[in-house]
Write an enzyme that holds these catalytic residues in place. Structure first.
Site, PDB file in Angstrom:
ATOM      1  N   THR A  44      25.376  29.303  81.932  1.00  0.00           N
ATOM      2  CA  THR A  44      25.166  29.568  80.508  1.00  0.00           C
ATOM      3  C   THR A  44      25.154  31.064  80.220  1.00  0.00           C
ATOM      4  O   THR A  44      25.649  31.500  79.175  1.00  0.00           O
ATOM      5  CB  THR A  44      23.873  28.901  80.028  1.00  0.00           C
ATOM      6  OG1 THR A  44      22.797  29.233  80.925  1.00  0.00           O
ATOM      7  CG2 THR A  44      24.027  27.391  79.995  1.00  0.00           C
ATOM      8  N   THR A  45      24.620  31.882  81.143  1.00  0.00           N
ATOM      9  CA  THR A  45      24.699  33.332  80.973  1.00  0.00           C
ATOM     10  C   THR A  45      26.152  33.803  81.008  1.00  0.00           C
ATOM     11  O   THR A  45      26.497  34.827  80.417  1.00  0.00           O
ATOM     12  CB  THR A  45      23.872  34.042  82.058  1.00  0.00           C
ATOM     13  OG1 THR A  45      22.502  33.676  81.914  1.00  0.00           O
ATOM     14  CG2 THR A  45      23.987  35.556  81.971  1.00  0.00           C
ATOM     15  N   TYR A 107      22.028  19.877  72.102  1.00  0.00           N
ATOM     16  CA  TYR A 107      22.213  19.288  70.771  1.00  0.00           C
ATOM     17  C   TYR A 107      21.990  17.781  70.763  1.00  0.00           C
ATOM     18  O   TYR A 107      21.292  17.264  69.892  1.00  0.00           O
ATOM     19  CB  TYR A 107      23.589  19.607  70.146  1.00  0.00           C
ATOM     20  CG  TYR A 107      23.690  19.063  68.733  1.00  0.00           C
ATOM     21  CD1 TYR A 107      23.105  19.758  67.683  1.00  0.00           C
ATOM     22  CD2 TYR A 107      24.291  17.844  68.473  1.00  0.00           C
ATOM     23  CE1 TYR A 107      23.142  19.244  66.406  1.00  0.00           C
ATOM     24  CE2 TYR A 107      24.322  17.320  67.198  1.00  0.00           C
ATOM     25  CZ  TYR A 107      23.754  18.017  66.155  1.00  0.00           C
ATOM     26  OH  TYR A 107      23.774  17.506  64.892  1.00  0.00           O
ATOM     27  N   TYR A 133      19.382  21.702  85.736  1.00  0.00           N
ATOM     28  CA  TYR A 133      18.998  22.936  85.026  1.00  0.00           C
ATOM     29  C   TYR A 133      18.274  22.549  83.748  1.00  0.00           C
ATOM     30  O   TYR A 133      18.856  21.959  82.837  1.00  0.00           O
ATOM     31  CB  TYR A 133      20.258  23.756  84.745  1.00  0.00           C
ATOM     32  CG  TYR A 133      20.079  25.028  83.945  1.00  0.00           C
ATOM     33  CD1 TYR A 133      18.843  25.621  83.740  1.00  0.00           C
ATOM     34  CD2 TYR A 133      21.192  25.667  83.400  1.00  0.00           C
ATOM     35  CE1 TYR A 133      18.705  26.784  83.010  1.00  0.00           C
ATOM     36  CE2 TYR A 133      21.073  26.835  82.669  1.00  0.00           C
ATOM     37  CZ  TYR A 133      19.835  27.393  82.477  1.00  0.00           C
ATOM     38  OH  TYR A 133      19.709  28.546  81.753  1.00  0.00           O
ATOM     39  N   ARG A 138      16.645  26.634  75.024  1.00  0.00           N
ATOM     40  CA  ARG A 138      18.022  26.787  74.570  1.00  0.00           C
ATOM     41  C   ARG A 138      18.679  25.457  74.210  1.00  0.00           C
ATOM     42  O   ARG A 138      19.648  25.433  73.460  1.00  0.00           O
ATOM     43  CB  ARG A 138      18.869  27.481  75.647  1.00  0.00           C
ATOM     44  CG  ARG A 138      18.477  28.919  75.954  1.00  0.00           C
ATOM     45  CD  ARG A 138      18.730  29.889  74.813  1.00  0.00           C
ATOM     46  NE  ARG A 138      20.116  30.177  74.570  1.00  0.00           N
ATOM     47  CZ  ARG A 138      20.729  31.343  74.837  1.00  0.00           C
ATOM     48  NH1 ARG A 138      20.054  32.323  75.396  1.00  0.00           N
ATOM     49  NH2 ARG A 138      21.996  31.523  74.541  1.00  0.00           N
ATOM     50  N   LYS A 161      16.847  24.122  88.594  1.00  0.00           N
ATOM     51  CA  LYS A 161      16.504  25.409  88.006  1.00  0.00           C
ATOM     52  C   LYS A 161      15.558  25.115  86.852  1.00  0.00           C
ATOM     53  O   LYS A 161      15.954  24.553  85.829  1.00  0.00           O
ATOM     54  CB  LYS A 161      17.764  26.123  87.517  1.00  0.00           C
ATOM     55  CG  LYS A 161      17.483  27.423  86.772  1.00  0.00           C
ATOM     56  CD  LYS A 161      18.771  28.021  86.194  1.00  0.00           C
ATOM     57  CE  LYS A 161      18.494  29.283  85.386  1.00  0.00           C
ATOM     58  NZ  LYS A 161      19.736  29.838  84.772  1.00  0.00           N
ATOM     59  N   ILE A 203      17.399  31.948  89.947  1.00  0.00           N
ATOM     60  CA  ILE A 203      18.712  32.039  89.306  1.00  0.00           C
ATOM     61  C   ILE A 203      18.524  32.987  88.137  1.00  0.00           C
ATOM     62  O   ILE A 203      17.942  32.645  87.109  1.00  0.00           O
ATOM     63  CB  ILE A 203      19.231  30.661  88.899  1.00  0.00           C
ATOM     64  CG1 ILE A 203      19.398  29.790  90.157  1.00  0.00           C
ATOM     65  CG2 ILE A 203      20.564  30.784  88.158  1.00  0.00           C
ATOM     66  CD1 ILE A 203      19.858  28.364  89.894  1.00  0.00           C
TER      67      ILE A 203
END
Length: 291
Positions: A44-45, A107, A133, A138, A161, A203
């Site tokens: 995602t980063t 979402y 994760y 987010r 994570k 991470i």
């Protein structure tokens, strides 16, 4: 199993928002020289949400090829479509990624049963080690320990994570499933403490700009050297905070540009770091000896 400082690598882009392959190669070399223990490619980063399917697969392949087996590569292959996640995960397996990192669907807000079925389906569809994760801040979706414990029964789900920053949640996971999967931090500010409790790595966003020190923190914490881990982590705390002054990865990409490692490119809807935040991030880089 993979452990230590696992950088959540940014995806360099040029001024038009196109992928910058030479800059990505330079970043990989930087991490190999600085002691990073593993690379998360297109997580995602890495702005996975705005890359199309072809770009996503190409970037994973590029990282795997450039790393060439020197450290593990974990491919970010999560999606809010189960079928899309399977396709990305299979693509990562086919090019030689060591494992995949799968974010909870965003979402959709699935139920806990929906989360279980989603991750079970992917695990049974693709024979590659998979790391869950959980980042409810987010995704608006929190995968609870009961669900993680059910998923731990699947042999190729090998880690999670946990990015809530809640050490009590992390400790609960270590106690309940730590013998069957690795618990990784996804929150730089609290990562050292989670590793001292038994976590197996971090991470990390901060590792993008301070890879050597993040490696040293992880190494100290995992061998139980609390004094060294906490001292080094305190030194990085200005960065842990500054790199989230706006939505990730806006600040970290600006910091890497300030360090001369990448260009300024982001892809909408991400926008450049607000001018009012520049000095905050710049000062954190100075305090950590990076400028």
């Amino acid at each position: 199993m993979i452990s230590g400082s696992l950088v959540a690598l940014v995806t360099p882009m040029d001024s038009r928002g196109d992928l910058d392959w030479p800059a990505l190669e330079r970043l990989i070399d930087f991490h190999l020289k600085q002691g990073t223990d593993g690379i998360v490619a297109v997580g995602t980063t890495g702005e996975s949400a705005t890359l199309d399917m072809t770009e996503h697969k190409d970037a994973i392949r590029f990282v795997v090829e450039q790393v060439a087996g020197r450290i593990p590569v974990i491919a970010g292959t999560g999606a809010n479509s189960t079928r899309e996640a399977v396709e990305l995960t299979e693509a990562a397996r086919s090019v030689g990624a060591d494992a995949c990192l799968l974010v909870t669907p965003y979402y959709n807000k699935p139920t806990q049963e929906g989360l279980y079925q989603h991750f079970r389906f992917i695990a049974e569809a693709v024979a590659i080690p998979q790391i869950l994760y959980n980042v409810p801040g987010r995704t608006a979706c929190d995968m609870l320990p009961d669900t993680v414990e059910r998923l731990a029964d699947l042999p190729n789900i090998v880690g999670i994570k946990e990015a809530t920053g809640d050490l009590q949640r992390g400790l609960e996971l270590i106690e309940r499933v730590g013998s069957r999967m690795h618990i990784y931090s996804g929150d730089d500010a609290t990562a050292a403490e989670l590793m001292l409790l038994g976590g197996k790595g971090n991470i990390s966003v901060t590792a993008n700009v301070a890879p050597r020190k993040m490696h040293d923190i992880c190494e100290a914490a995992m061998r139980g050297d609390a004094e060294t881990a906490r001292r080094l982590n305190d030194e990085l705390m200005p960065l842990h905070k500054a790199l989230f002054i706006e939505s990730n990865p806006i600040p970290v990409k600006w910091a890497l540009h300030e360090m001369g490692l990448i260009g300024e490119g982001l892809r909408l809807p991400m926008t450049p770091l607000s001018p009012r935040c520049h000095e905050t991030v710049r000062e954190a880089l100075r305090q950590c000896g990076l400028l």
